[in-house]
Design a protein around this motif. Structure first.
Motif, short mmCIF file in Angstrom:
data_model
loop_
_atom_site.label_atom_id
_atom_site.label_comp_id
_atom_site.label_asym_id
_atom_site.label_seq_id
_atom_site.Cartn_x
_atom_site.Cartn_y
_atom_site.Cartn_z
N ARG A 100 0.81 -1.15 0.10
CA ARG A 100 0.06 0.04 0.16
C ARG A 100 0.73 1.32 0.11
NH1 ARG A 100 -2.82 -3.00 4.14
NH2 ARG A 100 -4.82 -3.71 3.44
N GLY A 101 2.21 1.21 0.01
CA GLY A 101 3.10 2.30 0.02
C GLY A 101 2.97 3.17 -1.07
N ALA A 102 3.69 4.38 -1.08
CA ALA A 102 3.48 5.10 -2.23
C ALA A 102 4.52 4.94 -3.58
CB ALA A 102 3.41 6.69 -1.77
N ALA A 103 5.98 4.43 -2.77
CA ALA A 103 7.00 4.43 -4.04
C ALA A 103 7.45 3.07 -4.14
CB ALA A 103 8.05 5.75 -3.60
N VAL A 104 7.71 2.79 -2.80
CA VAL A 104 8.84 1.42 -3.02
C VAL A 104 7.99 0.24 -2.12
CG1 VAL A 104 10.89 2.77 -3.28
CG2 VAL A 104 10.30 2.05 -1.00
N ILE A 105 8.63 -0.95 -2.12
CA ILE A 105 8.11 -1.92 -1.31
C ILE A 105 8.53 -1.90 -0.12
CG2 ILE A 105 7.93 -4.55 -1.14
CD1 ILE A 105 6.32 -4.08 -3.17
N ASN A 106 7.89 -1.63 1.10
CA ASN A 106 8.51 -1.91 2.42
C ASN A 106 7.89 -3.05 2.99
OD1 ASN A 106 10.26 0.54 2.46
ND2 ASN A 106 8.38 1.80 2.37
N GLN A 107 6.62 -3.10 2.92
CA GLN A 107 5.97 -4.38 3.79
C GLN A 107 5.00 -4.71 2.74
OE1 GLN A 107 5.03 -3.69 7.69
NE2 GLN A 107 3.72 -5.48 7.87
N VAL A 108 4.88 -5.97 2.36
CA VAL A 108 4.34 -6.49 1.48
C VAL A 108 2.73 -6.90 2.02
CG1 VAL A 108 3.47 -8.65 -0.10
CG2 VAL A 108 5.98 -7.63 -0.02
N ASP A 109 1.75 -6.35 1.35
CA ASP A 109 0.21 -6.59 2.24
C ASP A 109 -0.31 -7.88 1.61
OD1 ASP A 109 0.69 -3.22 1.81
OD2 ASP A 109 -0.11 -4.15 3.89
N TYR A 110 0.01 -8.04 0.16
CA TYR A 110 -0.51 -9.11 -0.58
C TYR A 110 0.29 -9.78 -1.26
CZ TYR A 110 -4.91 -6.74 0.91
OH TYR A 110 -5.76 -5.94 1.47
N TRP A 111 0.38 -11.18 -1.47
CA TRP A 111 1.03 -12.06 -2.19
C TRP A 111 0.44 -13.04 -3.24
CZ3 TRP A 111 6.48 -11.76 -1.98
CH2 TRP A 111 6.82 -11.53 -0.52
N GLY A 112 0.93 -13.40 -4.40
CA GLY A 112 0.60 -13.99 -5.19
C GLY A 112 1.04 -15.66 -4.78
N LYS A 113 0.51 -16.56 -5.29
CA LYS A 113 1.00 -18.09 -5.29
C LYS A 113 2.13 -18.38 -5.66
CE LYS A 113 -3.72 -19.63 -3.98
NZ LYS A 113 -4.61 -20.64 -4.03
N GLY A 114 2.70 -17.79 -6.55
CA GLY A 114 3.99 -17.95 -7.45
C GLY A 114 3.77 -18.74 -8.80
N THR A 115 4.71 -18.38 -9.58
CA THR A 115 4.80 -19.14 -10.69
C THR A 115 6.39 -19.77 -10.90
OG1 THR A 115 4.52 -19.29 -13.07
CG2 THR A 115 5.08 -17.15 -12.19
N LEU A 116 6.57 -20.94 -11.32
CA LEU A 116 7.95 -21.50 -11.40
C LEU A 116 8.72 -20.99 -12.69
CD1 LEU A 116 10.25 -23.16 -10.24
CD2 LEU A 116 9.03 -24.98 -11.21
N VAL A 117 9.77 -20.53 -12.59
CA VAL A 117 10.65 -20.39 -13.88
C VAL A 117 11.86 -21.17 -13.58
CG1 VAL A 117 12.05 -18.49 -15.06
CG2 VAL A 117 9.69 -17.99 -14.00
N THR A 118 12.10 -21.99 -14.59
CA THR A 118 13.25 -22.83 -14.65
C THR A 118 14.13 -22.67 -16.06
OG1 THR A 118 11.95 -24.52 -13.63
CG2 THR A 118 13.76 -25.41 -14.83
N VAL A 119 15.41 -22.33 -15.85
CA VAL A 119 16.11 -21.79 -16.77
C VAL A 119 17.41 -23.03 -16.90
CG1 VAL A 119 17.74 -19.94 -17.86
CG2 VAL A 119 15.83 -19.60 -16.31
N SER A 120 17.40 -23.68 -17.95
CA SER A 120 18.48 -24.87 -18.13
C SER A 120 19.58 -24.17 -19.05
CB SER A 120 17.84 -25.92 -18.85
OG SER A 120 17.36 -25.55 -20.05
N SER A 121 20.83 -24.80 -18.74
CA SER A 121 21.98 -24.44 -19.34
C SER A 121 22.17 -25.19 -20.65
CB SER A 121 23.22 -24.65 -18.51
OG SER A 121 23.19 -25.99 -17.88
#
Length: 121
Positions: A100-121
Motif C-alpha cells: 500500500r506504500g507510495a513509492a517502493v516495497i516496504n512491507q508486502v500486504d498481499y502475495w500471489g501464489k507464485g509461478t515457477l521459472v526454470t532456466v536450463s544451461s
C-alpha cells in the motif's frame, strides 16, 4: 482484500526470454506499489523489482538490471515482468506482491501464489 494471480512461468534455455503477468482483483490496484520477488531452492525470498502506481519510480536488483523489465497496466489491473537473457541462476519461484506504500516495497500486504521459472544451461 486483493488477490494476485501470476502466470507465464515455465522452462526455458539459458539466453531465452519469458514474460510473467500478475492480475490483481479489486478496484484499488493503482494505489499499490507492485513488485516481483523470487525464491530459489534453499534461498531466501528476495525482491527483484518494483514499480509505483504511475510507473515513474522503478527499482531493480543489481542481478537483473538490464535484463528484466517491470511494467504495469492500471486499466487491466496487471503488472508484467519481461525477462530476457535468462540465466540458470534465475531459476526460482516468482511471486507477485502488492504494497500500500507510495513509492517502493516496504512491507508486502498481499502475495500471489507464485509461478515457477526454470532456466536450463
Amino acid at each position: 482484500q486483493v488477490q494476485l494471480v501470476e502466470s507465464g512461468g515455465g522452462s526455458v534455455q539459458a539466453g531465452g526470454s519469458l514474460r510473467l503477468s500478475c492480475v490483481a482483483s479489486g478496484r484499488t490496484f493503482n494505489s499499490y506499489v507492485m513488485g516481483w520477488f523470487r525464491q530459489a531452492p534453499g534461498k531466501e525470498r528476495e525482491l527483484i523489482t518494483s514499480i509505483n502506481w504511475s510507473g515513474d519510480i522503478i527499482y531493480y536488483r543489481d542481478s537483473v538490471k538490464g535484463r528484466f523489465t517491470i511494467s504495469r497496466d492500471n486499466a487491466k489491473n496487471t503488472v508484467y515482468l519481461s525477462m530476457n537473457s535468462l540465466k540458470p541462476e534465475d531459476t526460482a519461484v516468482y511471486y507477485c506482491a502488492a504494497d500500500r506504500g507510495a513509492a517502493v516495497i516496504n512491507q508486502v500486504d498481499y502475495w500471489g501464489k507464485g509461478t515457477l521459472v526454470t532456466v536450463s544451461s
